[in-house]
Design a protein around this motif. Structure first.
Motif, short mmCIF file in Angstrom:
data_model
loop_
_atom_site.label_atom_id
_atom_site.label_comp_id
_atom_site.label_asym_id
_atom_site.label_seq_id
_atom_site.Cartn_x
_atom_site.Cartn_y
_atom_site.Cartn_z
N TRP A 273 0.87 -1.19 0.00
CA TRP A 273 0.00 0.00 0.00
C TRP A 273 0.90 1.24 0.00
O TRP A 273 1.69 1.44 0.91
CB TRP A 273 -0.92 -0.04 1.21
N ARG A 274 0.81 2.04 -1.07
CA ARG A 274 1.68 3.20 -1.22
C ARG A 274 0.84 4.47 -1.36
O ARG A 274 0.72 5.04 -2.46
CB ARG A 274 2.54 3.06 -2.48
N PRO A 275 0.24 4.92 -0.25
CA PRO A 275 -0.68 6.07 -0.33
C PRO A 275 -0.01 7.34 -0.85
O PRO A 275 -0.69 8.21 -1.43
CB PRO A 275 -1.16 6.24 1.12
N GLU A 276 1.29 7.45 -0.67
CA GLU A 276 1.98 8.66 -1.12
C GLU A 276 1.91 8.81 -2.65
O GLU A 276 2.11 9.90 -3.18
CB GLU A 276 3.45 8.65 -0.65
N GLU A 277 1.60 7.72 -3.33
CA GLU A 277 1.52 7.80 -4.80
C GLU A 277 0.15 8.24 -5.30
O GLU A 277 -0.04 8.49 -6.49
CB GLU A 277 1.90 6.44 -5.42
N GLY A 278 -0.83 8.31 -4.39
CA GLY A 278 -2.16 8.79 -4.78
C GLY A 278 -2.90 7.79 -5.67
O GLY A 278 -2.44 6.68 -5.92
N PHE A 279 -4.07 8.22 -6.08
CA PHE A 279 -4.97 7.40 -6.90
C PHE A 279 -4.91 8.02 -8.30
O PHE A 279 -5.18 9.22 -8.45
CB PHE A 279 -6.38 7.53 -6.30
N ARG A 280 -4.53 7.25 -9.31
CA ARG A 280 -4.33 7.83 -10.64
C ARG A 280 -5.36 7.25 -11.62
O ARG A 280 -5.78 6.10 -11.48
CB ARG A 280 -2.91 7.59 -11.13
N PHE A 281 -5.73 8.05 -12.56
CA PHE A 281 -6.76 7.67 -13.52
C PHE A 281 -6.23 7.87 -14.93
O PHE A 281 -5.84 8.99 -15.29
CB PHE A 281 -8.02 8.54 -13.32
N LEU A 282 -6.17 6.81 -15.71
CA LEU A 282 -5.75 6.90 -17.11
C LEU A 282 -7.02 6.95 -17.96
O LEU A 282 -7.82 6.01 -17.94
CB LEU A 282 -4.89 5.70 -17.49
N ILE A 283 -7.17 8.04 -18.69
CA ILE A 283 -8.37 8.23 -19.51
C ILE A 283 -7.98 8.05 -20.97
O ILE A 283 -7.09 8.74 -21.48
CB ILE A 283 -8.97 9.63 -19.23
N VAL A 284 -8.64 7.11 -21.62
CA VAL A 284 -8.24 6.70 -22.97
C VAL A 284 -9.42 6.85 -23.91
O VAL A 284 -10.52 6.36 -23.63
CB VAL A 284 -7.78 5.21 -22.96
N ASP A 285 -9.18 7.51 -25.03
CA ASP A 285 -10.20 7.67 -26.07
C ASP A 285 -10.52 6.30 -26.68
O ASP A 285 -9.62 5.60 -27.16
CB ASP A 285 -9.63 8.63 -27.14
N LYS A 286 -11.78 5.91 -26.67
CA LYS A 286 -12.14 4.58 -27.17
C LYS A 286 -11.86 4.44 -28.67
O LYS A 286 -11.65 3.32 -29.16
CB LYS A 286 -13.64 4.30 -26.91
#
Ligand SMILES: [Fe+2]
Length: 490
Positions: A273-286
């Motif tokens: 668990w590496r909370p310092e890295e945050g929650f990241r979201f990769l958004i990809v064009d379909k």
């Protein structure tokens, strides 16, 4: 909530005896507690032959016709003391509740995987898995030999598949639940994982992920079952991906900071668990996978999303059951199958949350404070703007699991809840649109509830617009089956 109806539901069945398939003797001395162990008891090896369920409450709504399929682990014990090492490693059993002409018929069958065939012959657990080291004598010829096929189901063009997150889909006969075999979507994708949380567009197009460390494959399958494409994405680190989200235009790959770089079984032991890295979201064009962007939010862990949608300015909104820390890092899922439960750990409770990802800049969280999971949305609106999410809520203080079903309205912020109380364990409920109706609230919610007073699994139907009024109808069989994870309505 209507107290009188709840009172009826909780007390009206008190005369019934426990008539499940029986508790292992190890649980016989658990006095003064509801027999929640039923939810984690090994199902009969031969499965459940089709048996009619009895309508015990209400009236069956006109037009409610179809089949509820559900999947979940159902083999936890061999002999007297060879327990599965983790709930997630029990062999998958698919339950089928066929609703026609106001009558419901239940049947269930184990998915006949290679893992199950070998372990049944040996009479013990052998395959490595999510929480299992595995026996070196277990013969592995291909990765799918470890496939437990225990997490979900999907129907594509009339074909039924049992799903697991680490292996292929396994096709079953939709009527008999007999196992047909492993599904390879394209010859070179043999044994490529097919995640247990595919996303189906309203037109029937199915998108799904193949998760393998830092690389994530993306399947696109037509509504007619035809293979369309498979492309790879790099998410930068081997985050745990159990679920994800999709709008009508974009895929949203949710990279939580729960990372396992070695992926050797037991998988659960390798996560950090590496909370310092945050929650990241990769958004990809379909339509163009080279068109990608990243967004960042505060560290959270999650298993399940409801669904995402997108506003005209490109803002993406999605809802998910978020946790401050991963709940399965230690303990969870191990004790319950042994009949042990140390009480609820409030440090690991969910907070049902809307994640707002603007066209640029950081993601922000709208937390509801509602503790729940297994979110579901109207399938006609998957990826589109909507307001309703149904979820399992009401964590019990006397047994694992939840006792209530809620519908959250994102537009009003209101929650409509029906709580069965501690004598029930509520499972995932699915939206079933009413025939000929188009409104989001014009749906039923259909799902199983483990009834600890009667020792049966009940199938309950709610009107999605009036959940707190209580069930519209309830069918009850003469048996229970183990708690499952996810289902589909066909
Ligand atoms: Fe799941």
């Amino acid at each position: 909530m209507q107290v009188s109806r709840r009172h009826f539901l909780l007390t009206g069945t008190a005369a019934s005896a426990a008539i499940g398939f029986g508790l292992p003797s190890v649980f016989a001395d658990t006095k003064g507690m509801p027999d929640w162990h039923l939810g984690y008891s090994t199902a009969p090896a031969g499965g459940f032959d089709p048996a009619p369920m009895r309508l015990v409450y209400g009236n069956v709504p006109e037009g409610l016709t179809g089949t509820l399929y559900r999947n979940g682990p159902a083999q936890f014990l061999y002999g007297k003391d060879d327990y599965a090492s983790h709930w997630f490693d029990g062999d998958g059993m698919v339950q089928r509740i066929d609703i026609q002409g106001g009558k419901a018929v239940h049947s269930g069958k184990f998915v006949e995987t290679v893992k199950r065939r070998i372990e049944q012959a040996e009479g013990r657990f052998m395959a490595a898995g999510f929480g299992t080291h595995g026996d070196p004598d277990f013969p592995i010829e291909r990765p799918d030999d470890l496939n437990a096929a225990n997490t979900s189901v999907i129907v594509i063009d009339g074909k039924l598949y049992a799903l697991w997150e680490g292996g292929s889909a396994i096709e079953l006969e939709p009527e008999t639940l007999k196992t047909i075999g492993v599904k390879d979507w394209r010859p070179d994708l043999e044994a490529m994982p097919f995640l247990a949380h595919p996303k189906t567009e309203p037109d029937g197009t199915v998108w799904n992920l193949a998760v393998g460390g830092r690389n994530v494959g993306v399947y696109k399958i037509g509504a007619d079952g035809s293979f369309k494409s498979f492309d790879m994405l790099n998410i930068g680190k081997a985050a745990y991906i159990h679920d994800w989200a999709m709008t009508d235009r974009h895929l949203v790959i949710m990279v939580q900071p729960w990372v396992n770089e070695n992926l050797r079984p037991p998988i659960v032991e390798g996560f950090e668990w590496r909370p310092e890295e945050g929650f990241r979201f990769l958004i990809v064009d379909k339509d163009d996978f080279s068109n990608q962007r990243w967004a960042q939010g505060p560290a959270r862990a999650f298993f399940h999303t409801g669904a995402a949608w997108e506003e005209s300015d490109g803002t993406i909104r999605l809802d998910a059951a978020l946790y401050k820390e991963p709940i399965l890092g230690v303990g969870g899922g191990v004790d319950e199958i042994r009949g042990k439960w140390g009480g609820r750990n409030d440090g690991f409770t969910s907070n049902f949350t809307q994640i707002v990802i603007p066209p640029s800049g950081d993601a922000r969280l709208i937390e509801t404070g509602l503790e729940g999971d297994f979110p579901q949305v109207d399938p006609r609106r998957h990826g589109l703007s909507r307001r309703m999410t149904a979820l399992v809520s009401g964590p019990s203080k006397v047994h694992p699991g939840h006792t209530a079903i809620s519908v959250l309205d994102w537009e009003t912020g209101q929650t409509d809840t029906f709580d069965f109380g501690d004598t029930r364990m509520v499972e995932e409920f699915l939206f079933v649109p009413k025939p000929g109706k188009a409104g989001e609230a014009e749906s039923w919610l259909v799902g199983p509830v483990l009834n600890l007073k009667t020792g049966t699994t009940d199938i309950c139907v709610f009107d999605a617009a009036h959940v707190s009024d209580g069930p519209v109808c309830i069918w009850r069989g003469t048996r229970s089956w183990p708690l499952g994870f996810h289902g589909t309505w066909a």
